[in-house]
Scaffold this motif. Sequence first.
Motif, mmCIF file in Angstrom:
data_model
loop_
_atom_site.group_PDB
_atom_site.id
_atom_site.type_symbol
_atom_site.label_atom_id
_atom_site.label_comp_id
_atom_site.label_asym_id
_atom_site.label_seq_id
_atom_site.Cartn_x
_atom_site.Cartn_y
_atom_site.Cartn_z
ATOM 1 N N ASP A 1 11.545 18.305 27.507
ATOM 2 C CA ASP A 1 11.279 17.415 28.638
ATOM 3 C C ASP A 1 12.508 17.326 29.528
ATOM 4 O OD1 ASP A 1 8.643 16.507 28.320
ATOM 5 O OD2 ASP A 1 9.257 15.151 26.716
ATOM 6 N N VAL A 2 13.646 17.098 28.898
ATOM 7 C CA VAL A 2 14.897 16.962 29.648
ATOM 8 C C VAL A 2 15.171 18.243 30.429
ATOM 9 C CG1 VAL A 2 17.410 16.718 29.437
ATOM 10 C CG2 VAL A 2 15.909 15.227 28.114
ATOM 11 N N GLU A 3 14.918 19.362 29.784
ATOM 12 C CA GLU A 3 15.148 20.649 30.438
ATOM 13 C C GLU A 3 14.201 20.823 31.637
ATOM 14 O OE1 GLU A 3 15.063 25.356 29.403
ATOM 15 O OE2 GLU A 3 14.905 23.959 27.709
ATOM 16 N N ALA A 4 12.928 20.479 31.415
ATOM 17 C CA ALA A 4 11.927 20.681 32.465
ATOM 18 C C ALA A 4 12.124 19.719 33.635
ATOM 19 C CB ALA A 4 10.530 20.513 31.879
ATOM 20 N N ALA A 5 12.554 18.500 33.342
ATOM 21 C CA ALA A 5 12.697 17.499 34.395
ATOM 22 C C ALA A 5 14.008 17.654 35.159
ATOM 23 C CB ALA A 5 12.620 16.099 33.789
ATOM 24 N N ASP A 6 14.942 18.369 34.573
ATOM 25 C CA ASP A 6 16.278 18.506 35.164
ATOM 26 C C ASP A 6 16.262 19.501 36.327
ATOM 27 O OD1 ASP A 6 18.952 18.504 35.655
ATOM 28 O OD2 ASP A 6 19.451 19.835 33.984
ATOM 29 N N LEU A 7 16.090 18.981 37.522
ATOM 30 C CA LEU A 7 15.893 19.862 38.679
ATOM 31 C C LEU A 7 17.179 20.522 39.147
ATOM 32 C CD1 LEU A 7 13.545 17.453 40.624
ATOM 33 C CD2 LEU A 7 12.862 19.450 39.318
ATOM 34 N N ASP A 8 18.292 19.817 39.040
ATOM 35 C CA ASP A 8 19.545 20.381 39.554
ATOM 36 C C ASP A 8 20.401 21.020 38.452
ATOM 37 O OD1 ASP A 8 20.172 18.037 38.357
ATOM 38 O OD2 ASP A 8 20.911 17.035 40.164
ATOM 39 N N HIS A 9 19.816 21.224 37.292
ATOM 40 C CA HIS A 9 20.482 21.937 36.187
ATOM 41 C C HIS A 9 21.862 21.380 35.849
ATOM 42 C CE1 HIS A 9 17.273 24.790 36.223
ATOM 43 N NE2 HIS A 9 17.481 25.055 37.491
ATOM 44 N N ASP A 10 21.997 20.067 35.878
ATOM 45 C CA ASP A 10 23.284 19.487 35.480
ATOM 46 C C ASP A 10 23.195 18.916 34.066
ATOM 47 O OD1 ASP A 10 21.668 17.338 35.945
ATOM 48 O OD2 ASP A 10 23.066 16.263 37.243
ATOM 49 N N LYS A 11 22.187 19.329 33.333
ATOM 50 C CA LYS A 11 21.976 18.902 31.938
ATOM 51 C C LYS A 11 21.744 17.390 31.807
ATOM 52 C CE LYS A 11 23.102 23.106 30.375
ATOM 53 N NZ LYS A 11 21.956 23.999 30.227
ATOM 54 N N ALA A 12 21.434 16.759 32.931
ATOM 55 C CA ALA A 12 21.136 15.323 32.887
ATOM 56 C C ALA A 12 19.971 15.045 33.837
ATOM 57 C CB ALA A 12 22.353 14.514 33.305
ATOM 58 N N VAL A 13 19.061 14.161 33.403
ATOM 59 C CA VAL A 13 17.897 13.820 34.223
ATOM 60 C C VAL A 13 18.169 12.490 34.914
ATOM 61 C CG1 VAL A 13 15.434 13.301 34.183
ATOM 62 C CG2 VAL A 13 16.351 15.090 32.706
ATOM 63 N N SER A 14 18.296 12.542 36.238
ATOM 64 C CA SER A 14 18.540 11.303 36.979
ATOM 65 C C SER A 14 17.242 10.504 37.065
ATOM 66 C CB SER A 14 19.042 11.636 38.380
ATOM 67 O OG SER A 14 17.988 12.164 39.148
ATOM 68 N N ALA A 15 17.344 9.256 37.508
ATOM 69 C CA ALA A 15 16.171 8.387 37.625
ATOM 70 C C ALA A 15 15.123 9.037 38.515
ATOM 71 C CB ALA A 15 16.589 7.033 38.171
ATOM 72 N N ALA A 16 15.557 9.583 39.656
ATOM 73 C CA ALA A 16 14.627 10.203 40.603
ATOM 74 C C ALA A 16 13.939 11.418 39.988
ATOM 75 C CB ALA A 16 15.365 10.595 41.877
ATOM 76 N N GLU A 17 14.688 12.213 39.252
ATOM 77 C CA GLU A 17 14.098 13.396 38.604
ATOM 78 C C GLU A 17 13.071 12.980 37.550
ATOM 79 O OE1 GLU A 17 17.819 16.584 38.889
ATOM 80 O OE2 GLU A 17 17.693 15.186 37.206
ATOM 81 N N PHE A 18 13.415 11.957 36.778
ATOM 82 C CA PHE A 18 12.511 11.449 35.745
ATOM 83 C C PHE A 18 11.201 10.958 36.371
ATOM 84 C CE2 PHE A 18 10.973 7.850 33.150
ATOM 85 C CZ PHE A 18 10.769 8.501 31.949
ATOM 86 N N ILE A 19 11.318 10.238 37.486
ATOM 87 C CA ILE A 19 10.133 9.690 38.157
ATOM 88 C C ILE A 19 9.220 10.817 38.643
ATOM 89 C CG2 ILE A 19 9.382 8.460 40.237
ATOM 90 C CD1 ILE A 19 11.869 6.607 39.728
#
Lengths: 351, 351
Positions: A289-307
């Motif tokens: 999930d984290v990988e798929a939601a991580d749009l900017d490939h910074d290994k972290a899912v921001s609030a906006a990406e999660f939404i």
Amino acid sequence: MAHDDDPRQSLLEDKSCPLPNFNEKSVLQRRRFLRCRSSPVSENLCPEQNDIQSLQHFGSAFAQQEIGMKQLFIFLVAYLGVGTLCFFLIRNQIKGVKTNGILDAIYFCVVTMTTVGYGDLVPHTTLAKVLACIYVFTGMALGGHILGKAADYLVDKQQILMVKAIHLHEKVNPAEILKEVETHKVKYKFLMATVILLLLMIAGTVFLSNVENLKFIDAFYCVCSTVTTLGYGDKSFSTTAGRVFAVFWILSSTICLAQFFIYLTELYTEKRQRSLIKWVLARQLTFSDVEAADLDHDKAVSAAEFIIYKLKEMGKISKEDISPLMERFQKLDVDQSGALTATDIMLSQAS
Amino acid sequence: MAHDDDPRQSLLEDKSCPLPNFNEKSVLQRRRFLRCRSSPVSENLCPEQNDIQSLQHFGSAFAQQEIGMKQLFIFLVAYLGVGTLCFFLIRNQIKGVKTNGILDAIYFCVVTMTTVGYGDLVPHTTLAKVLACIYVFTGMALGGHILGKAADYLVDKQQILMVKAIHLHEKVNPAEILKEVETHKVKYKFLMATVILLLLMIAGTVFLSNVENLKFIDAFYCVCSTVTTLGYGDKSFSTTAGRVFAVFWILSSTICLAQFFIYLTELYTEKRQRSLIKWVLARQLTFSDVEAADLDHDKAVSAAEFIIYKLKEMGKISKEDISPLMERFQKLDVDQSGALTATDIMLSQAS
């Protein structure tokens, strides 16, 4: 990724669309489950406040709806007026049980446009038949959808008045009331339509028993036959008083039953939607999930990406909604930094 | 904010929902403007692939719809069967123009459930009247919505076959075809409903002229009176052959006209929606836009933030959609870093 501030609060604050006060406008703007039936364009529209020209162009949802209601009423009166005039002029080409000339013409118009079609008055000549065909098609095309919208608007307005009345002497937070109405909006509408429908059916049965002198079972049978627009026509309104009543009663009761079924469907849809949202929210987060939601490939899912990831999973938005926005983002990102900043705006204004 | 990679491409790649092949399933899943009418829950649903149990629970949109269609057909046959049996058993309590016992019962059921209600056959006793009332209400409640869905499904399927046939000998990218169908989906459906409706109306007029020996104008008048469910009843099907034809023709033509109006409304809604999207996309970005869209206060609007801001402006999502997701985000962000990382998952699994 460095955060100067808590991103969660700012998202909830909803700066682009300030939290509206508890009034008709805000409630009307907040419909979520009625997007298809009511115009989706005018809803949830929250353009940039200083973009006055654009704002005027689209107008607020409520103002549009108010204007819409006036136009609607004028349209209905005109539609019935023209129909009545036509069928009054050719009243000798219509055969059946007659009372007063003008009244029969209005009654014939209402029975035709609602598709009840008792058959107690029927067109007898080619001209009358063609006119009746045109009238029922235009009635279905324009009347059905438009009158449904008008009914929905009235139920919506009544609902707000009802909730306002209930909380008149209480010091409840307007936001709380708004949330209560919003959460159970479709349920309230459905209940209201049910109550109005039952009252109309009782009124019809009592009227037909007393004024048209029908037996109770026949009166009830005629009521059912009318509200469903079945209109076998073996029992109908044949007196002057009966037809005056019928004009208003048929219009309101047929629309009411149609709305009843619409709200019933919406209630079911909403229930399924909620169970999906609940499921999506409750689901445990996995590494993929984290990988798929991580749009900017910074290994972290921001609030906006999660939404965005979760809204996609809920089916609220799709790839087709996102693609044109991504294209636009790329164009706006003049300095190709991967993010929009004040620099991008200055660069675009300079060019 | 450091970007290891281009965030735009990853968004368009849509990792959470891999681009489906061009088949019925993908097309069915991609409906956007039909959310209210067709079940919104089963659409655009793209759960985590390895979450098998949940996947099985919700199933794919297409499988659900296939099962739905079978159930629907069984239901329709059962509904008509039970109705026919009831009205056949009490055939002496129904008066009017009679032909064959069983045929008249089916014909009466169809005329009642579609709310055409000619009145050429009418219930004569209390029992028959009550049964007719129950039958028309259940017919309206279940039939209208369900048959509409079935018709929509068939039109959808036909459309795919049509587009497949057109591109049979061409080497066009499946994604291109998919885009073409998707872009003009409602228009195609509307055109198809129009053509089918016209064919049905012509067939009805020809049949009534030849078999029921009506004059051309009377045949056309009866067709209009039937498809709109007006059903005055001065002209109807009175022969055995006529009633056999009527059973199939009334069911299909009334549903077809209803769908015609539904697609017409959708076409209008889609047009307005598109003009809003166009406006939102074309609007120049201002400094206050950047400020409002910047959720994490880093003075830069990421692609994900821009998408959420614009989707809100388009009215596709609202604050009510975002709030529960933000709450969920806060819970999932165990280490309170403001972003979800592998650390958060490990922390939540450990606890």
